[in-house]
Design a protein around this motif. Sequence first.
Motif, PDB file in Angstrom:
ATOM      1  N   ALA A   1       6.454  10.925   0.664  1.00 12.26           N
ATOM      2  CA  ALA A   1       5.233  10.967  -0.140  1.00 12.26           C
ATOM      3  C   ALA A   1       5.540  10.897  -1.631  1.00 12.26           C
ATOM      4  O   ALA A   1       4.887  10.159  -2.374  1.00 12.26           O
ATOM      5  CB  ALA A   1       4.448  12.226   0.177  1.00 12.26           C
ATOM      6  N   ILE A   2       6.548  11.641  -2.072  1.00  9.04           N
ATOM      7  CA  ILE A   2       6.845  11.696  -3.509  1.00  9.04           C
ATOM      8  C   ILE A   2       7.297  10.330  -4.006  1.00  9.04           C
ATOM      9  O   ILE A   2       6.801   9.814  -5.008  1.00  9.04           O
ATOM     10  CB  ILE A   2       7.952  12.736  -3.792  1.00  9.04           C
TER      11      ILE A   2
ATOM     12  N   ARG B   1       0.816  -1.208   0.000  1.00  6.35           N
ATOM     13  CA  ARG B   1       0.000   0.000   0.000  1.00  6.35           C
ATOM     14  C   ARG B   1       0.855   1.267   0.000  1.00  6.35           C
ATOM     15  O   ARG B   1       0.391   2.323   0.417  1.00  6.35           O
ATOM     16  CB  ARG B   1      -0.934  -0.042   1.214  1.00  6.35           C
TER      17      ARG B   1
ATOM     18  N   LEU C   1      -0.267   8.746  -1.243  1.00  4.78           N
ATOM     19  CA  LEU C   1      -1.425   9.566  -1.575  1.00  4.78           C
ATOM     20  C   LEU C   1      -2.011  10.217  -0.327  1.00  4.78           C
ATOM     21  O   LEU C   1      -2.302  11.417  -0.305  1.00  4.78           O
ATOM     22  CB  LEU C   1      -2.492   8.691  -2.245  1.00  4.78           C
TER      23      LEU C   1
ATOM     24  N   ALA D   1       0.038  12.991   0.564  1.00  2.00           N
ATOM     25  CA  ALA D   1      -0.071  14.098  -0.378  1.00  2.00           C
ATOM     26  C   ALA D   1      -1.336  14.910  -0.142  1.00  2.00           C
ATOM     27  O   ALA D   1      -1.344  16.122  -0.333  1.00  2.00           O
ATOM     28  CB  ALA D   1      -0.047  13.570  -1.802  1.00  2.00           C
TER      29      ALA D   1
ATOM     30  N   ARG E   1       1.772   3.232  -2.358  1.00  2.00           N
ATOM     31  CA  ARG E   1       1.166   4.348  -3.109  1.00  2.00           C
ATOM     32  C   ARG E   1       0.028   4.977  -2.327  1.00  2.00           C
ATOM     33  O   ARG E   1      -0.137   6.193  -2.321  1.00  2.00           O
ATOM     34  CB  ARG E   1       0.665   3.858  -4.457  1.00  2.00           C
ATOM     35  N   GLU E   2      -0.753   4.109  -1.666  1.00  2.00           N
ATOM     36  CA  GLU E   2      -1.863   4.642  -0.879  1.00  2.00           C
ATOM     37  C   GLU E   2      -1.339   5.557   0.220  1.00  2.00           C
ATOM     38  O   GLU E   2      -1.892   6.634   0.478  1.00  2.00           O
ATOM     39  CB  GLU E   2      -2.660   3.490  -0.259  1.00  2.00           C
TER      40      GLU E   2
ATOM     41  N   LEU F   1       4.496   7.806  -4.037  1.00  2.00           N
ATOM     42  CA  LEU F   1       3.553   7.958  -5.145  1.00  2.00           C
ATOM     43  C   LEU F   1       4.123   7.390  -6.443  1.00  2.00           C
ATOM     44  O   LEU F   1       3.381   6.949  -7.309  1.00  2.00           O
ATOM     45  CB  LEU F   1       3.218   9.433  -5.343  1.00  2.00           C
ATOM     46  N   ARG F   2       5.436   7.410  -6.557  1.00  2.00           N
ATOM     47  CA  ARG F   2       6.063   6.883  -7.774  1.00  2.00           C
ATOM     48  C   ARG F   2       6.204   5.368  -7.725  1.00  2.00           C
ATOM     49  O   ARG F   2       6.483   4.744  -8.724  1.00  2.00           O
ATOM     50  CB  ARG F   2       7.473   7.488  -7.937  1.00  2.00           C
TER      51      ARG F   2
END
Lengths: 412, 242
Positions: free
Chosen positions: A405-406, A311, A317, A320, A313-314, A409-410
Amino acid sequence: MNIIENVTSSWEIISRSKARSFLTMLGIIIGVMAVIIVMSVGAGAQSLILNQVKSVGSNLVGVLPGASEEDGPPATVLGIIVTTLKYDDGKAILKDGCDCIESLTMYVSGNETINLDDVTVNTTFTGTTASYLDVEDTNVVHGRFFSEDEERGVARVVVLGDEVREKLFGDQEAIGRRIRIKKTNFTVIGLMKKRGISGFQNQDDQVFVPISTAQKLLLGIDHVNMIRAKVDFPENIDRAVEDMESILRDRHDLNFGDENDFTVRSMAQGLDALSSITDALKFFLVAIASIALIVGGFGIMNIMLANVQERTREIGLRKAVGAKSSYIVTQFLIESVVITFLGGVIGIVLGILISILVAKIAQFMGYKWDLVITFGSILLGSGVSIGIGLLFGIIPARRASKLNAIEALRYE
Amino acid sequence: MATSLIKVEKLKKQFENEEFVTKILHGLDFEIDKGEFVSIMGPSGSGKSTLMHILGFLDKLTTGKFIFEGQDVSQLEDDQLAEMRSKKIGFVFQSFNLLNRASALENVMLPLLYTNISKVERIKRATELLEKVGLGHRLDHSPNKLSGGEKQRVAIARALVNDPEVIFADEPTGNLDSKSGLQVMKILQDLNEDGNTVILVTHEKYTAEHAKRIIKIVDGLIVDDHDVSKRQWANTNGELTK
């Protein structure tokens, strides 16, 4: 976002991936279940053992020949034959001891074949006194037990236990018939009440003869194996024990400072010793079950770590869109705790059900098995499962909150 | 004269590890006013994404100044950055970044989880925004049942839900077919017409020209900054309003 929303949202997350959540919980379910079952079955087995001993009578005081350490077993238990305890010792205790000693009996025993015509049975014979019935709290169903005269007078009479009667006579009348024990003829004068297993001995598979008969005709000895006294009230047991010790010391000419050459034990003492043994066993089993719980905890940590990975990416996000690190920690911690708590609840329910099942089966098989499920074991189970959720949830939760976070997300 | 919404002075950014110092941005100066529609354009590796991350409070600058709404926000802590993102910024990503486990409505509500807004209000706002982007009939759908264009519209609704000062769109049409891309650009233009500040990050000249102004970055430096003379208008023939 408050705690309630946090819990409901993690509940939603958990319920959306049922299979994985269940596998995560499995370790905790098994661990909690094991703790509860072990504690319950342990307590049940303990009650069974103690009931067995109590069925002999908890206000009985026994005297065995031979010295013993305070907590160690008497010499006779170790197979050493000690001949210092005599028939007259018992009679003296009854005469000179306090009034609290209601009755007293003595035992010698051995194994011998019994013949009735062609039928041969190998069984235990117990040489005892007429007062046996009072002390052991039992009775004859047919005929009579032997009298005090017979007890002293080497009478060749025998009272049969129920199983022996069955084997020898079946449906025939037994009273008045003659049987042979060690080539000596005995007359059957009584039949014992069926008693079942008590004190780890099958009470029905034995025959009773007067103590003098057993000593002189069957064993060729003049000592007794055990004296057993029945005390009127449990409060008087200590006094009875003291009296018995002083009478026996006096009769055995023991000087001040000499060690007893006999051992007086009350059933209460025996129960205490037995309880401490079974307690230790229970503790041991709980320790093993706890290992299962800890293994379950590592399972949760493992899966939560994979969860964080999956998770990523979650998490990126959420960060973010404004989630602080502390929210992410809370979210993942609550998820672990909800999973473990749920596993704990399932484990408790299954544990209780299985404990009940075990008790029912044991009771059905005729054991005096108490169903014991303590509030403590449930509290332990749920407390430990929540604790494990917190403990093993911290590492994955912190890892999640530290993600950038960056980069998250990638993450692919 | 009103202060500008965003103002950066001598903004530099470098990444360091044990062995290397990688300089990404070499000293940028510009201002963006409220209500503008700016494209930050440049080839990949130019530093445009890094700039967006700094302006969007996802990353910290190394040296220089960043003034947001007249406040110096150059040196904020992580939690303060999170709060700025929560209150002031809306993001639209190239790859949508929707949670497939949650419905469209829940996805849109996500940023509000980290605010004090009540659940009733959250549902109300999210529903309104999904209706606004033409997805009022898709509230309960999971994102993996939506088309790419629909996903990006959910993402735009999510970016708007906390009523942000700036909407950042990072290659919002990059994963979309041209028709869906057009719909998304139309929404962004409509939002700007309604007074929202929109900052678009892209490497495509055509997409960039949907904005009012283009800041062109190459190798960490601004090489061009001018208003779009021939602006592109996304025309969807009213399909969105059905």
